[in-house]
Design a protein around this motif. Sequence first.
Motif, PDB file in Angstrom:
ATOM      1  N   PRO B  53      -6.790 -11.624  -6.005  1.00 47.90           N
ATOM      2  CA  PRO B  53      -6.589 -12.799  -5.127  1.00 47.90           C
ATOM      3  C   PRO B  53      -5.497 -13.746  -5.618  1.00 47.90           C
ATOM      4  O   PRO B  53      -4.946 -14.509  -4.852  1.00 47.90           O
ATOM      5  N   ARG B  54      -5.171 -13.669  -6.896  1.00 42.75           N
ATOM      6  CA  ARG B  54      -4.157 -14.570  -7.456  1.00 42.75           C
ATOM      7  C   ARG B  54      -2.806 -14.388  -6.756  1.00 42.75           C
ATOM      8  O   ARG B  54      -2.102 -15.349  -6.481  1.00 42.75           O
ATOM      9  N   TYR B  55      -2.416 -13.155  -6.478  1.00 40.43           N
ATOM     10  CA  TYR B  55      -1.101 -12.908  -5.863  1.00 40.43           C
ATOM     11  C   TYR B  55      -1.192 -12.720  -4.351  1.00 40.43           C
ATOM     12  O   TYR B  55      -0.195 -12.824  -3.647  1.00 40.43           O
ATOM     13  N   SER B  60       0.738 -10.971   2.420  1.00 38.53           N
ATOM     14  CA  SER B  60       2.188 -10.788   2.568  1.00 38.53           C
ATOM     15  C   SER B  60       2.496  -9.499   3.324  1.00 38.53           C
ATOM     16  O   SER B  60       3.372  -9.477   4.203  1.00 38.53           O
ATOM     17  N   VAL B  61       1.781  -8.426   2.966  1.00 40.30           N
ATOM     18  CA  VAL B  61       2.008  -7.143   3.636  1.00 40.30           C
ATOM     19  C   VAL B  61       1.642  -7.273   5.119  1.00 40.30           C
ATOM     20  O   VAL B  61       2.391  -6.812   5.995  1.00 40.30           O
ATOM     21  N   PHE B  62       0.518  -7.931   5.388  1.00 33.54           N
ATOM     22  CA  PHE B  62       0.095  -8.101   6.778  1.00 33.54           C
ATOM     23  C   PHE B  62       1.139  -8.895   7.564  1.00 33.54           C
ATOM     24  O   PHE B  62       1.520  -8.509   8.668  1.00 33.54           O
ATOM     25  N   ASN B  63       1.625 -10.008   6.979  1.00 37.22           N
ATOM     26  CA  ASN B  63       2.639 -10.829   7.652  1.00 37.22           C
ATOM     27  C   ASN B  63       3.896 -10.014   7.950  1.00 37.22           C
ATOM     28  O   ASN B  63       4.436 -10.065   9.054  1.00 37.22           O
ATOM     29  N   THR B 212       9.750 -11.865   0.042  1.00 36.50           N
ATOM     30  CA  THR B 212       9.808 -13.103  -0.740  1.00 36.50           C
ATOM     31  C   THR B 212       8.995 -12.955  -2.038  1.00 36.50           C
ATOM     32  O   THR B 212       9.412 -13.404  -3.090  1.00 36.50           O
ATOM     33  N   GLN B 213       7.852 -12.278  -1.916  1.00 35.17           N
ATOM     34  CA  GLN B 213       7.010 -12.094  -3.096  1.00 35.17           C
ATOM     35  C   GLN B 213       7.691 -11.171  -4.122  1.00 35.17           C
ATOM     36  O   GLN B 213       7.679 -11.459  -5.317  1.00 35.17           O
ATOM     37  N   LEU B 225       5.038  -5.996 -12.385  1.00 33.59           N
ATOM     38  CA  LEU B 225       4.510  -6.388 -11.074  1.00 33.59           C
ATOM     39  C   LEU B 225       5.540  -6.089  -9.979  1.00 33.59           C
ATOM     40  O   LEU B 225       5.186  -5.626  -8.891  1.00 33.59           O
ATOM     41  N   ALA B 226       6.812  -6.349 -10.283  1.00 38.16           N
ATOM     42  CA  ALA B 226       7.872  -6.070  -9.303  1.00 38.16           C
ATOM     43  C   ALA B 226       7.916  -4.583  -8.964  1.00 38.16           C
ATOM     44  O   ALA B 226       8.083  -4.198  -7.797  1.00 38.16           O
ATOM     45  N   GLY B 227       7.734  -3.731 -10.000  1.00 35.48           N
ATOM     46  CA  GLY B 227       7.731  -2.283  -9.774  1.00 35.48           C
ATOM     47  C   GLY B 227       6.583  -1.869  -8.853  1.00 35.48           C
ATOM     48  O   GLY B 227       6.757  -1.033  -7.955  1.00 35.48           O
TER      49      GLY B 227
END
Lengths: 274, 255
Positions: B53-55, B60-63, B212-213, B225-227
């Motif tokens: 839940p922190r990230y 974001s994927v849904f949006n 954006t994330q 995390l980016a990977g």
Amino acid sequence: MTRSTLSYVVAVLLLGSIVLLPMLFLVKSSFMTSAVVFQELLTQLIPSYIYTIWVAVCATIISVVCGFSLASFFWLYKQHGVVDIIQCMFAIPYALVAFFVLVFFSSHGLLVRSITLIFGEQVQESMPDLIHNTTGLSIVLGYIWKQIPFSYMLYLSRFRRIGDRYLNAARVCGATVRKSILHVFAPMMTTTTIPLAIILFTYNYFGYEVGYIAGTSKPRLLSVHIMELFGSANREVKQSSFAAMLLVYGGALLVAGIAVILWQLCKRLDVRKR
Amino acid sequence: MKRWYVLIVIMLAITTLLPLLVSGLFTFGKEWLYPELLPKEFTLESWWAIFSPRYNLGVSVFNSLLVAILVALFTTGLAFPIVFVVKRYPISDHILVASFFMPPLAVTFGLFRFFLRIGLTGTYVGLILVHILIALPFSIYVLKGSIQSDVLTMGDQSRAMGIGWINRVMHVYMPMMMPSLMYTMTMVFFLSWHQYVPNVVIAGGRIPTITTQFISFVYSGNFPLAGAVAWVFLVPLLGVAFVHRWYFRWVPWLV
């Protein structure tokens, strides 16, 4: 007014509005900016202009040349299965490309790690910094990784439309493969090359993600510079980002005008119409 | 020459797949310090982290999915009638080329003030509208290249036979242009999915998207995390590309 005329007017207005509407709003947003600020901005933007145009021109030329070479190579050998591989690259976003560039070419990236493993740690000191150098190498690498597949696909579609007959005719006349590509196919590709170069140049000129992640902090790409102005907490600086955008867009329109004239000229010179 | 062919195909495969594999390696690697060529340990920590839940990556994927799907549908729907007019009256070519010079950055900055005044910044409607404006010239260009003269001829013939425009669209144009429409929708989906600047400027952080994330992770240097987000980023793209490929077998306008 007939129905077809009405639909024509609607289409022209709709398409024109894409170009004109944001431009008009940009002009309106820049009204509050004084002439002195415009002058200061222009002086500030000149290094970024030079840097951006250099990066955009390099990436466009390399992408177009490599795309044409790959398409002609695979067209001559009638092997199109490779398109599957290349299509993967086509679907990958620029943000990811920027990440890949960073992972591979940064000072602790995989390239340096591999070289260090092979030649020892003393080599690392003599390695040039590929990410933070003013030649824009990292940005160009990112752009061409993504854009060579795009130009390859456009050229391949053109090769398919032209067909085999010119190649066979050139072979019958005794032309080598190299000569038939350079003197038969390359001139026929001008109607693809010019729009392709326009599209690629425009993207490279305004592209943001790769320059933001893998570019230098000074000089910056124009888009990165503008976004930085926009992100400022100072209201006046934020306001000047719209004026800067107008200046940048004006430059792009100038290039567009020249490119469209060139394109029309090439259309008239198209060998198929002679 | 066969050797050259094999060499080029291998090089292409490496340049395409290696970055993907390496980003995958980053997601599973732990304590991957310089000058190690491979991580010391392998773990699933980054994967657990991005779905925590922190990230809030799911939102974001849904949006991103919602915006991309709606933009693909609306843009193709808008481009469909325009392209017939553009095809019949070639003078519009100039406007089409000029519209390519309106890149995402300029469109976004141009519309920002206006959207701010009418209260569309930070809303889905504003974001979708900007994406549509960005994608429309491209979709018209792609569709225009795919319309053959027989589509127009068939349309004219059915019109001469007294068929109304709704029936003409439903039973003549749509079936004949379905592959091109599907292709355009796929391309517009990709285009919308990739956008970053409009998502930052127009959405203003109120609508987090995967782009954006992802960029915030990369910029903060959090490569594991980016990977992981990079792979989440690619899944819908690969899914759409796979369905497209399975359905058409080949890009229609290349044929």
